[in-house]
Scaffold this active site. Sequence first.
Site, PDB file in Angstrom:
ATOM      1  CG  HIS A  68      25.691   2.507  28.245  1.00  0.00           C
ATOM      2  ND1 HIS A  68      26.124   3.500  29.093  1.00  0.00           N
ATOM      3  CD2 HIS A  68      24.994   1.628  29.010  1.00  0.00           C
ATOM      4  CE1 HIS A  68      25.707   3.237  30.326  1.00  0.00           C
ATOM      5  NE2 HIS A  68      25.018   2.109  30.306  1.00  0.00           N
TER       6      HIS A  68
ATOM      7  CG  HIS B 231      26.961  -1.535  32.671  1.00  0.00           C
ATOM      8  ND1 HIS B 231      26.068  -2.387  33.286  1.00  0.00           N
ATOM      9  CD2 HIS B 231      26.283  -0.371  32.470  1.00  0.00           C
ATOM     10  CE1 HIS B 231      24.901  -1.780  33.430  1.00  0.00           C
ATOM     11  NE2 HIS B 231      25.015  -0.550  32.943  1.00  0.00           N
TER      12      HIS B 231
ATOM     13  CD  GLU C 145      26.589   2.165  34.923  1.00  0.00           C
ATOM     14  OE1 GLU C 145      26.645   2.787  33.839  1.00  0.00           O
ATOM     15  OE2 GLU C 145      25.515   1.864  35.488  1.00  0.00           O
TER      16      GLU C 145
END
Length: 389
Positions: free
Chosen positions: A141, A216, A354
């Site tokens: 991420h 998210h 996602e």
Amino acid sequence: MACMLASNLRKMSLLASVGLFTVGVGHAVAAPTVSSAPWGTTPNGKAVKILTLKNDHAVTVRIITYGGIIQSVETPDRNGHVQDVVLGFDTLKGYTVDSAQGGLFFGAVIGRYANRLAKGNFPVEGKEYHTDVTAPPNALHGGKRGFDKQVWTLEKSGVGAEGAYVTLKLVSPNGDQGFPGTLTTHLTYTLGNDDELSLHYVATTDAPTVLNLTNHSYWNLNGEGSGSIEPEVLQINADSFTPTDATSIPTGQVAPVAGTPFDFTKPTVIGDRLRSNDPQMMYARGYDINWVVNGAYGQAPRLAGKVYDPRSGRSMEVLTSQPGLQVYTSNSLNGGYAGISGHAYRQGDAVAFEAEHYPDSPNHPSFPTTELKPGETFDYTTIFKFSNK
């Protein structure tokens, strides 16, 4: 006649300015609204705002400028009872200090690179770059200070033809977290009376780079803090997925879902196969895999998935123009954080959708490219559509 028309237009304009417009005779419909308020400061002193979008169907979405985080989404159940359906916190500290230490990314914008990069390494036009390893042995991420830990600028807000909207902006300098190029990202959240929450990402760069953006949010359609999402019914519009190794890095294969726990081509209760002994499930301790969404990507958003909660009657469709959908059953929630409800969050208490490009795409030339060059525009939309029928 012209004077009467002008007078009527002035009246309609006045009604619109206070959040009402007329339909027919004697009927008034509330227009979507948007508002902004201070929401504290970060540990390094940056002011954060909370932005509230509302429509006339009792749907309310709150976004904070820290991390572009969706802080809450309130929707009615089949009986009209309104509840928050995303996991989150009622103070800024919950995001900047407490949960940030666990790397759980509650509701945040993920960038520059959502999902994993093997060992933190990635090529751009033949040159190797590196970002910090945050989920050993890989990067997850976007490095140690990704887009989820930045205060975004509120660029504009208002009510347009599609509904109430806010646009956030973030400029990521060249070399940020190891990524080349100065990247400028705009993200517009729109809530309309069609009960759709749209996230529209637009980004440009001044040098070749790689980019993978997503949201998210952790969803529980029975209500935030209400416990497990195992009874919820999931359908995913995908005939294939990208298997991974034990460290969650794709093998490069695109495999059919048929005959696996990843076959959600028909509505299936999430809990039915959540404890499968399939190695892919055991690596992640639940679902945490990328599905290859059927249909062409990069065009109009198409249906990627749908989840229904039989307890509340709420359902949510996920539509996207992205090529993949990572579905994650909150396998790392360990009871260490209590949310808005005051209840601790545990494994399986939510499911994340996602919509994004595939994990580790820069290291897999056969995957859809995540390269972005000067003169090109990263332009993708994801929609969460709510219903309680």
